[in-house]
Design an enzyme around this catalytic site. Sequence first.
Site, PDB file in Angstrom:
ATOM      1  N   ASP A 284      -0.843  -2.226  -2.183  1.00 18.79           N
ATOM      2  CA  ASP A 284      -1.208  -0.903  -2.691  1.00 18.79           C
ATOM      3  C   ASP A 284      -2.723  -0.711  -2.713  1.00 18.79           C
ATOM      4  O   ASP A 284      -3.456  -1.591  -3.170  1.00 18.79           O
ATOM      5  CB  ASP A 284      -0.648  -0.758  -4.114  1.00 18.79           C
ATOM      6  CG  ASP A 284      -0.866   0.639  -4.663  1.00 18.79           C
ATOM      7  OD1 ASP A 284      -0.386   1.589  -4.032  1.00 18.79           O
ATOM      8  OD2 ASP A 284      -1.526   0.771  -5.716  1.00 18.79           O
ATOM      9  N   GLU A 326      -1.333  -0.321   2.696  1.00 16.91           N
ATOM     10  CA  GLU A 326      -1.332   1.091   2.324  1.00 16.91           C
ATOM     11  C   GLU A 326      -2.786   1.549   2.336  1.00 16.91           C
ATOM     12  O   GLU A 326      -3.484   1.509   1.332  1.00 16.91           O
ATOM     13  CB  GLU A 326      -0.745   1.324   0.924  1.00 16.91           C
ATOM     14  CG  GLU A 326      -0.524   2.801   0.636  1.00 16.91           C
ATOM     15  CD  GLU A 326      -1.318   3.398  -0.522  1.00 16.91           C
ATOM     16  OE1 GLU A 326      -1.353   4.630  -0.641  1.00 16.91           O
ATOM     17  OE2 GLU A 326      -1.926   2.650  -1.307  1.00 16.91           O
TER      18      GLU A 326
HETATM   19  C1  GLC Z   1      -1.067   4.215  -4.111  1.00 17.77           C
HETATM   20  C2  GLC Z   1       0.290   4.742  -4.470  1.00 17.77           C
HETATM   21  C3  GLC Z   1       0.138   5.939  -5.324  1.00 17.77           C
HETATM   22  C4  GLC Z   1      -0.631   5.565  -6.544  1.00 17.77           C
HETATM   23  C5  GLC Z   1      -1.932   4.845  -6.200  1.00 17.77           C
HETATM   24  C6  GLC Z   1      -2.484   4.142  -7.390  1.00 17.77           C
HETATM   25  O1  GLC Z   1      -1.792   5.085  -3.354  1.00 17.77           O
HETATM   26  O2  GLC Z   1       1.022   5.010  -3.303  1.00 17.77           O
HETATM   27  O3  GLC Z   1       1.375   6.505  -5.644  1.00 17.77           O
HETATM   28  O4  GLC Z   1      -0.920   6.713  -7.261  1.00 17.77           O
HETATM   29  O5  GLC Z   1      -1.757   3.844  -5.246  1.00 17.77           O
HETATM   30  O6  GLC Z   1      -1.758   2.970  -7.671  1.00 17.77           O
HETATM   31  C1  GLC Z   2      -4.093   6.389  -2.114  1.00 19.13           C
HETATM   32  C2  GLC Z   2      -4.693   7.179  -0.985  1.00 19.13           C
HETATM   33  C3  GLC Z   2      -4.914   8.589  -1.345  1.00 19.13           C
HETATM   34  C4  GLC Z   2      -3.658   9.079  -1.974  1.00 19.13           C
HETATM   35  C5  GLC Z   2      -3.500   8.388  -3.291  1.00 19.13           C
HETATM   36  C6  GLC Z   2      -2.222   8.641  -4.000  1.00 19.13           C
HETATM   37  O1  GLC Z   2      -5.033   5.612  -2.659  1.00 19.13           O
HETATM   38  O2  GLC Z   2      -5.838   6.592  -0.470  1.00 19.13           O
HETATM   39  O3  GLC Z   2      -5.187   9.334  -0.206  1.00 19.13           O
HETATM   40  O4  GLC Z   2      -3.708  10.431  -2.133  1.00 19.13           O
HETATM   41  O5  GLC Z   2      -3.477   7.034  -3.149  1.00 19.13           O
HETATM   42  O6  GLC Z   2      -1.856   9.939  -4.010  1.00 19.13           O
END
Ligand code: GLC
Ligand code: GLC
Length: 632
Positions: A284, A326
């Site tokens: 993540d 991610e």
């Molecule tokens: C990732 C997850 C998102 C979350 C963020 C913080 O981007 O996909 O849902 O808000 O991390 O953990």
């Molecule tokens: C992630 C992404 C960002 C996304 C968020 C969750 O960190 O980098 O683009 O919008 O998490 O919504």
Amino acid sequence: MTRLSPDPSFDLEAARAAARAVLGDADPAFDERLTATLPELHGLFAQLYGDRDDGREALAEVIAAAAAGWRDRPTELKQLDAQRTAHPNWFLSERMLGGVCYVDRYAGTLAGIRAQIPYFQELGLTYLHLMPLFDSPEGNNDGGYAVSSYRKVDPPLGTMADLAALSADLRAAGISLVLDFIFNHTSNEHEWARKAVAGDPDYEDFYLIFPDRTMPDRYEETVREIFPDDHPGAFVQLPDGRWIWATFYHFQWDLNYANPRVFRAMAQEMMFLANQGVEVLRMDAVAFIWKRLGTLCESLPEAHLLLRAFNLVLRLAAPSVLFKSEAIVHPDEVITYISPDECQLSYNPLQMALGWEALATRDARLLQKALEERHALPPGTSWVNYVRSHDDIGWTFADEDAAELGIDGYPHRRFLNDFYVGRFEGTFSRGEPFQENPKTGDARVAGTTASLAGIEAGDPGGEDRVILAHALALSSGGIPLIYLGDEVGQLNDYGYRDDPAHADDSRWVHRPRRDERAYASRHDLSTVAGRIATRLQALIHARQRSPEFAASNPLVPFRTPFPQVVGFQRVDVESTVLVLGNVGDSTVLIEPDTFSGFRPDASDIVSHSPVVLTGGLMLPAHGVVWLRVRPA
Ligand code: GLC
Ligand code: GLC
């Protein structure tokens, strides 16, 4: 305490001793892996922590932790390790198919998920991503992305024992369990966070805490605001007046990886999860894990070093586990996380976003360009192709690519946002804005596939667009990932607005509960759910039968004169599938000449019917075909 020696052989002895102290001297397999990985791990530690007086100790502690992880690994998982080591490309197969869901929203509990295994098999899943299911704060917890303990399942969902049992049942059903490794931050209720706030010197250094605004102000000169609706900048104030780094919500505190104890502690949590039977860890928020003053604090070189180091820990302790990155960032950056030594898998946010871009503009050129120029990956790695996720859709395409087609990125993104949130005249989409930032004009989009594609608005092309979008994810190369519920056309769920824990986060609009009625009608062609599910199922079956679609096979561009047509070939040793999709609103007739490189007798691998190319090919509005072709 000593610094890391520049000579790894010196430290090898210390590392071996650390491992032996845990394992006894009877584990030649671990010893062998240690000998193979230590030089690289040593090198990474030297770069990350070499200057510290406790650098060498830190490395020895991590090796000891890896040895303990291996010691505690269940026998069945060690067997899986052996199988996967013998077939390292297992995840590149055309049979791979992913699904993702929230445990509570889809099935109530872990036991409920277990009861869905027959359905997952019917659908063809081989990969199941369960959204964060750990203990986390009451109320808003960012959908579980604020973790209070990596070793405790959120009690209403079940227990760790249930999770391990589920992973075994899934494995028996040919489905790999995928969980998040939320390693950039913990919740403010995590034991480490509580101790840090209480002034425990061992834990204060687990987070980034500053006595006043001096440093936060300096950092904020260069970092982005990720959740501006929640708090400005990247820091939040603690009750005692100090400031702590919180990239996302104010209750998600970033870990300080400049401290090797944080690396070790998180490596232990990672191995614990691996030993519950998790086969893929979704890493993540990878871009954010290292901070340096004067930079964006995203995708710094150390972020890559850390991922490599975590990966090596797994090679020692749980060799079959894969990482999925991610990184929802610029495509040049997304690619830097993907390698066998770092993340073997990655979301493909570019293809995802450009699929929607093409549907809105009725112009597939930017998507075509991305497939031609940005799709190829190193051997032993693969995309995870998705139509949408639990998160918002951000327009992460490269402005340079857009400019080459005469498109100006900034107004184009504004158009796409307006289009998808329903503000553009004549739009077929019903979506909601997420994190609109008036300062930058930036915003992202939330909505289910069916609602964004036009079904909610009653647009006649809605169902076809849902199929087309999935057909691209199923065919371009990589693991296709279905947001469960989308395969039966679930619409937006506006109920989140009445839930105080969710009302401020529009992503909940596209996280509906499992709709039993829709699932019950999935074979009934008089319903939307039935038509979508049946058509998707036909595509899935065709994919499973077509080795051309293996992720290891290249994508070869196929151009037509039509800007609204996206085309590519997937080429196996002896056969080729040609994929053509039309994002436009009218039928196109592709002339016979376009197919002159192929023999005239082709076959449609979805409908199993012969296709004669001598008369060209009619591709209906929002239509897609998968043709098996042979060179002329
Ligand atoms: C990732 C997850 C998102 C979350 C963020 C913080 O981007 O996909 O849902 O808000 O991390 O953990
Ligand atoms: C992630 C992404 C960002 C996304 C968020 C969750 O960190 O980098 O683009 O919008 O998490 O919504």
